[in-house]
Motif scaffolding. Structure first.
Motif, PDB file in Angstrom:
ATOM      1  N   VAL A  21       0.830  -1.215   0.000  1.00 24.38           N
ATOM      2  CA  VAL A  21       0.000   0.000   0.000  1.00 24.38           C
ATOM      3  C   VAL A  21       0.858   1.256   0.000  1.00 24.38           C
ATOM      4  CG1 VAL A  21      -1.909  -1.164   1.164  1.00 24.38           C
ATOM      5  CG2 VAL A  21      -0.212   0.049   2.540  1.00 24.38           C
ATOM      6  N   GLY A  22       2.139   1.135   0.433  1.00 26.68           N
ATOM      7  CA  GLY A  22       3.012   2.307   0.407  1.00 26.68           C
ATOM      8  C   GLY A  22       3.225   2.821  -0.999  1.00 26.68           C
ATOM      9  N   SER A  23       3.323   1.894  -1.953  1.00 28.12           N
ATOM     10  CA  SER A  23       3.508   2.304  -3.343  1.00 28.12           C
ATOM     11  C   SER A  23       2.250   2.935  -3.933  1.00 28.12           C
ATOM     12  CB  SER A  23       3.909   1.087  -4.189  1.00 28.12           C
ATOM     13  OG  SER A  23       2.874   0.106  -4.168  1.00 28.12           O
ATOM     14  N   LEU A  24       1.122   2.779  -3.212  1.00 27.65           N
ATOM     15  CA  LEU A  24      -0.143   3.366  -3.666  1.00 27.65           C
ATOM     16  C   LEU A  24      -0.447   4.688  -2.954  1.00 27.65           C
ATOM     17  CD1 LEU A  24      -2.307   0.107  -3.748  1.00 27.65           C
ATOM     18  CD2 LEU A  24      -1.164   1.255  -5.661  1.00 27.65           C
ATOM     19  N   GLY A  25       0.558   5.209  -2.241  1.00 25.85           N
ATOM     20  CA  GLY A  25       0.393   6.512  -1.603  1.00 25.85           C
ATOM     21  C   GLY A  25      -0.084   6.473  -0.169  1.00 25.85           C
ATOM     22  N   VAL A  26      -0.177   5.282   0.433  1.00 22.35           N
ATOM     23  CA  VAL A  26      -0.618   5.182   1.830  1.00 22.35           C
ATOM     24  C   VAL A  26       0.607   5.338   2.722  1.00 22.35           C
ATOM     25  CG1 VAL A  26      -1.677   3.690   3.559  1.00 22.35           C
ATOM     26  CG2 VAL A  26      -2.557   3.711   1.222  1.00 22.35           C
ATOM     27  N   GLN A  27       0.690   6.462   3.400  1.00 20.87           N
ATOM     28  CA  GLN A  27       1.842   6.758   4.253  1.00 20.87           C
ATOM     29  C   GLN A  27       1.457   7.036   5.701  1.00 20.87           C
ATOM     30  OE1 GLN A  27       4.953   6.608   3.141  1.00 20.87           O
ATOM     31  NE2 GLN A  27       4.356   6.208   1.008  1.00 20.87           N
ATOM     32  N   THR A  28       0.183   7.254   5.970  1.00 19.38           N
ATOM     33  CA  THR A  28      -0.251   7.606   7.315  1.00 19.38           C
ATOM     34  C   THR A  28      -1.323   6.632   7.792  1.00 19.38           C
ATOM     35  OG1 THR A  28      -2.060   9.067   6.612  1.00 19.38           O
ATOM     36  CG2 THR A  28       0.148  10.031   6.770  1.00 19.38           C
ATOM     37  N   LEU A  29      -1.586   6.686   9.098  1.00 16.80           N
ATOM     38  CA  LEU A  29      -2.636   5.841   9.667  1.00 16.80           C
ATOM     39  C   LEU A  29      -3.985   6.193   9.074  1.00 16.80           C
ATOM     40  CD1 LEU A  29      -3.610   3.747  11.738  1.00 16.80           C
ATOM     41  CD2 LEU A  29      -3.740   5.604  13.420  1.00 16.80           C
ATOM     42  N   GLU A  30      -4.226   7.492   8.880  1.00 21.16           N
ATOM     43  CA  GLU A  30      -5.493   7.911   8.304  1.00 21.16           C
ATOM     44  C   GLU A  30      -5.652   7.400   6.878  1.00 21.16           C
ATOM     45  OE1 GLU A  30      -4.432  10.400  11.696  1.00 21.16           O
ATOM     46  OE2 GLU A  30      -3.343   9.824   9.890  1.00 21.16           O
ATOM     47  N   ASP A  31      -4.552   7.436   6.116  1.00 20.65           N
ATOM     48  CA  ASP A  31      -4.587   6.879   4.761  1.00 20.65           C
ATOM     49  C   ASP A  31      -4.898   5.390   4.792  1.00 20.65           C
ATOM     50  OD1 ASP A  31      -3.978   9.327   3.662  1.00 20.65           O
ATOM     51  OD2 ASP A  31      -1.817   8.940   3.596  1.00 20.65           O
ATOM     52  N   LEU A  32      -4.293   4.699   5.747  1.00 24.47           N
ATOM     53  CA  LEU A  32      -4.492   3.252   5.847  1.00 24.47           C
ATOM     54  C   LEU A  32      -5.934   2.905   6.168  1.00 24.47           C
ATOM     55  CD1 LEU A  32      -3.127   0.432   5.880  1.00 24.47           C
ATOM     56  CD2 LEU A  32      -2.797   0.760   8.348  1.00 24.47           C
ATOM     57  N   GLN A  33      -6.524   3.644   7.123  1.00 29.79           N
ATOM     58  CA  GLN A  33      -7.907   3.373   7.495  1.00 29.79           C
ATOM     59  C   GLN A  33      -8.853   3.668   6.337  1.00 29.79           C
ATOM     60  OE1 GLN A  33      -7.816   5.914  10.986  1.00 29.79           O
ATOM     61  NE2 GLN A  33      -7.962   4.134  12.333  1.00 29.79           N
ATOM     62  N   THR A  34      -8.560   4.720   5.594  1.00 26.33           N
ATOM     63  CA  THR A  34      -9.388   5.055   4.444  1.00 26.33           C
ATOM     64  C   THR A  34      -9.225   4.029   3.332  1.00 26.33           C
ATOM     65  OG1 THR A  34      -9.178   7.403   4.957  1.00 26.33           O
ATOM     66  CG2 THR A  34      -9.915   6.838   2.758  1.00 26.33           C
ATOM     67  N   PHE A  35      -7.995   3.596   3.112  1.00 29.34           N
ATOM     68  CA  PHE A  35      -7.724   2.670   2.022  1.00 29.34           C
ATOM     69  C   PHE A  35      -8.360   1.312   2.274  1.00 29.34           C
ATOM     70  CE2 PHE A  35      -5.247  -0.536  -0.199  1.00 29.34           C
ATOM     71  CZ  PHE A  35      -5.119   0.021  -1.462  1.00 29.34           C
ATOM     72  N   SER A  36      -8.299   0.845   3.523  1.00 26.67           N
ATOM     73  CA  SER A  36      -8.803  -0.486   3.825  1.00 26.67           C
ATOM     74  C   SER A  36     -10.312  -0.536   3.905  1.00 26.67           C
ATOM     75  CB  SER A  36      -8.216  -0.989   5.151  1.00 26.67           C
ATOM     76  OG  SER A  36      -8.600  -0.139   6.208  1.00 26.67           O
ATOM     77  N   ALA A  37     -10.956   0.615   3.990  1.00 27.66           N
ATOM     78  CA  ALA A  37     -12.414   0.648   4.080  1.00 27.66           C
ATOM     79  C   ALA A  37     -13.017   0.764   2.678  1.00 27.66           C
ATOM     80  CB  ALA A  37     -12.853   1.824   4.942  1.00 27.66           C
ATOM     81  N   ARG A  38     -14.318   0.551   2.641  1.00 30.24           N
ATOM     82  CA  ARG A  38     -15.025   0.637   1.359  1.00 30.24           C
ATOM     83  C   ARG A  38     -15.394   2.091   1.086  1.00 30.24           C
ATOM     84  NH1 ARG A  38     -16.353  -4.165  -0.808  1.00 30.24           N
ATOM     85  NH2 ARG A  38     -16.226  -6.008   0.524  1.00 30.24           N
ATOM     86  N   VAL A  39     -14.442   2.823   0.564  1.00 32.53           N
ATOM     87  CA  VAL A  39     -14.647   4.223   0.222  1.00 32.53           C
ATOM     88  C   VAL A  39     -14.510   4.359  -1.281  1.00 32.53           C
ATOM     89  CG1 VAL A  39     -13.878   6.586   0.582  1.00 32.53           C
ATOM     90  CG2 VAL A  39     -13.709   4.936   2.441  1.00 32.53           C
ATOM     91  N   ALA A  40     -15.491   5.001  -1.892  1.00 33.24           N
ATOM     92  CA  ALA A  40     -15.458   5.164  -3.340  1.00 33.24           C
ATOM     93  C   ALA A  40     -14.208   5.948  -3.752  1.00 33.24           C
ATOM     94  CB  ALA A  40     -16.714   5.889  -3.810  1.00 33.24           C
ATOM     95  N   PRO A  41     -13.563   5.566  -4.850  1.00 32.56           N
ATOM     96  CA  PRO A  41     -12.345   6.268  -5.271  1.00 32.56           C
ATOM     97  C   PRO A  41     -12.556   7.760  -5.460  1.00 32.56           C
ATOM     98  CG  PRO A  41     -12.637   4.226  -6.510  1.00 32.56           C
ATOM     99  CD  PRO A  41     -13.899   4.430  -5.726  1.00 32.56           C
TER     100      PRO A  41
END
Length: 597
Positions: free
Chosen positions: A200-220
């Protein structure tokens, strides 16, 4: 309401300088987060029906293991044979182990301040939450990362046929093989977590908030709008979502503008209408405020000004209902939507017409004034209505009572509105008692609701009118970091607000606020200078512990025989209902530089 702007509805928005934010500014970097990776073994699949037999946990930060936690747990029930075969944990092994009520405090202390991580996290956290509740332990508000859910976002079927822990452990070459023992599985989950971080780091996930958003079902398209919050400060204030035409879609407040606005672009936001609003929004404007009360008041005023389509409350403060004692030879009660300068008596405002009608019925129960709507001269010659025949009206229509005698009922009615509701309460209570004695409980409930509508509205009006009658109230409250929240309130309206930093002279800052505060003139009616919602916000702030009344111009009192003392009959006692702030023994203490340290 700050020292530079008196009216928050017209003051300019403070400009925010455009800067290139770093990753640290956008959230908590993953390298700084302490994760507690946990795994449980249980006797079954449902909390309450099954018990925990083993807890294993590993604490890690920045790829380094900080500690491990492992214990067997006596589930106080036999372990099913197939579970014993699967996990290798038998009844004999757990017979001398501690019960879960003894284990939980140690685990919660081990996990304190961490982000919980588990594979299929709802299973593990479900058991831990359930047992914490059963045994009286407070479950901390842990942030949770589910490695199974995260893996489903980044692992393709070509890489792995499924996202089971054993499969992922092989894929990421974990140093520990999962074997259905809690600590081993937790160690394997640590390696899986680090492997997923690389993905996920290569997809721009660098913070905890990014991680929580990425792992959840959030529309792109929703996730793509996170940048709208980047220019907002970590400070209290008000935020306005706008569309591409600049129309305000939604107004909200927060103690932390950036964190709150970012939450709109995560899975934690589940409201359908807000999701629709996010899809339309193209910008977010922030107004930083010195105090939380200033933010709350600004929000109310901005909602009333812009009437955003996605806000539900406080959009139409002008839509109010009042009960009016008309000014004529034989006055009556009338339902109106506006208070006029006509020396009439008023009760309100009511949030709905139905509530106002209930309060009116309560007053008619206590005072036999006329209920007809025809205008009457001093010597009317009309036929009496059925209420006169029932003894529910003194019937001025046929001249059986003169204006002077009728005026005694009206005077008592006005007194009940502003200072002493006892006649209304006694009349309704007698009626309710009679109905209950006749087992007419539904009719008794109708009269109970009428009594409640009257007492609550009367207490509310008396409480708001008390602060609206003061030309100026200057109050202060010391914050946890040693600063001073300062507010200037004029006729119930917040005229100025500011925060005197620790080490500064709060008295000088207050004098500056007073000089630049909004000029507020007394209006018509008990709550005319501000909306009822704003006055209630001000009263709620004044009612907090630690408030100091620094200056006061006027008399801030509530009648000792007023409706507030009767609220305990209707609801469980609440401090804001049973005691007015001005009734408490607070001295007017000056603020000085000596208290700023």
């Amino acid at each position: 309401m700050s020292s530079s702007a008196a009216d928050p509805t017209v003051s300019p928005v403070r400009p925010i300088r455009g800067v290139q934010p770093s990753f640290d500014d956008l959230g908590t970097p993953l390298r700084d987060v302490t994760f507690c990776v946990v795994d449980l073994e249980t006797t079954g699949g449902a909390p309450g029906d099954s018990g925990i037999t083993e807890i294993g946990a590993v604490k890690v930060r920045a790829g380094e293991v900080l500690g491990e936690f492992q214990t067997l747990v006596n589930p106080a029930e036999p372990i099913p044979p197939f579970i014993a075969v699967l996990t290798g944990i038998t009844d004999l092994m757990v017979a001398s182990s501690p019960r879960i009520d003894s284990v939980l405090p140690a685990f919660l202390e081990f996990a304190r301040g961490c982000v919980l991580v588990a594979h299929n996290a709802p299973f593990d956290t479900g058991f831990l939450k359930h047992d914490s509740q059963i045994h009286g332990y407070d479950w901390p508000d842990f942030a949770v990362v589910d490695t199974a859910l995260l893996a489903r976002r980044v692992i393709t079927p070509d890489e792995a046929p499924n996202c089971k822990l054993g499969t992922l452990a092989k894929l990421f070459r974990a140093t520990t093989t999962p074997n259905h023992r809690a600590l081993s599985d937790a160690r394997a989950t640590v390696d899986v977590l680090h492997g997923l971080f690389e993905r996920v780091g290569s997809l721009g996930v660098q913070t905890l908030e990014d991680l929580q958003t990425f792992s959840a079902r959030v529309a792109p398209q929703v996730r793509a709008k996170r940048h709208l919050a980047e220019a907002l400060p970590h400070a209290p204030g008000v935020y306005l979502f706008t569309d591409d035409r600049g129309e305000v879609l939604y107004v909200g407040k927060s103690k932390d503008l950036r964190t709150r606005v970012r939450s709109y672009f995560t899975a934690s936001e589940t409201r359908t209408r807000i999701g629709e609003m996010i899809g339309i929004a193209s910008g977010v404007r922030g107004i930083e405020c010195g105090t939380t009360l200033e933010a709350e008041v600004r929000e109310l005023r901005l909602i009333a000004e812009h009437k955003p389509r996605y806000n539900r409350r406080s959009k139409f403060p002008e839509r109010q209902h009042w009960l009016k004692v008309t000014v004529e030879p034989f006055p009556r009660l009338s339902l109106v939507k506006q208070v006029r300068d006509d020396d009439a008596g008023y009760l309100g405002p009511f949030s709905s017409r139905k509530t106002a009608e209930r309060a009116m019925a309560a007053l008619h129960e206590a005072f036999p004034i006329r209920q007809c709507t025809a205008r009457m001269s001093r010597t009317p010659q009309l036929s009496p209505c059925v209420l006169a025949e029932m003894g529910r009206c003194v019937a001025p229509c046929d001249g059986r009572i003169d204006t002077s005698s009728y005026g005694e009922f009206v005077t008592a009615l006005r007194t009940a509105l502003v200072s002493d509701p006892t006649p209304v309460i006694n009349a309704l209570t007698r009626r309710i008692d009679r109905l209950c004695a006749d087992e007419r409980y539904e009719d008794a409930a109708v009269h109970r609701d009428r009594l409640g509508a009257f007492v609550r509205s009367s207490a509310r009006m008396q409480r708001m009118a008390s602060v609206s009658g003061c030309a100026e109230i200057c109050a202060a409250r010391r914050t946890d970091d040693g600063a001073w929240e300062l507010h200037v309130i004029r006729h119930g309206r917040l005229a100025a607000a500011g925060l005197a930093a620790r080490g500064t002279d709060p008295r000088k800052y207050l004098d500056m606020l007073r000089a630049s505060a909004e000029t507020v003139l007394p209006g018509i009616g008990p709550v005319a200078s501000a909306s009822p919602e704003e006055i209630e916000l001000v009263l709620r702030w004044l009612d907090q512990p630690g408030i100091r009344l620094v200056e006061m111009n006027g008399t801030w009192t509530c009648p000792t025989t007023g409706a507030g003392r009767h609220l305990s009959r209707l609801d469980p006692p609440r401090s804001e209902d049973l005691q007015h702030p001005s009734e408490r023994r607070r001295r007017l203490r000056p603020l000085g530089a000596a208290r700023t340290s």
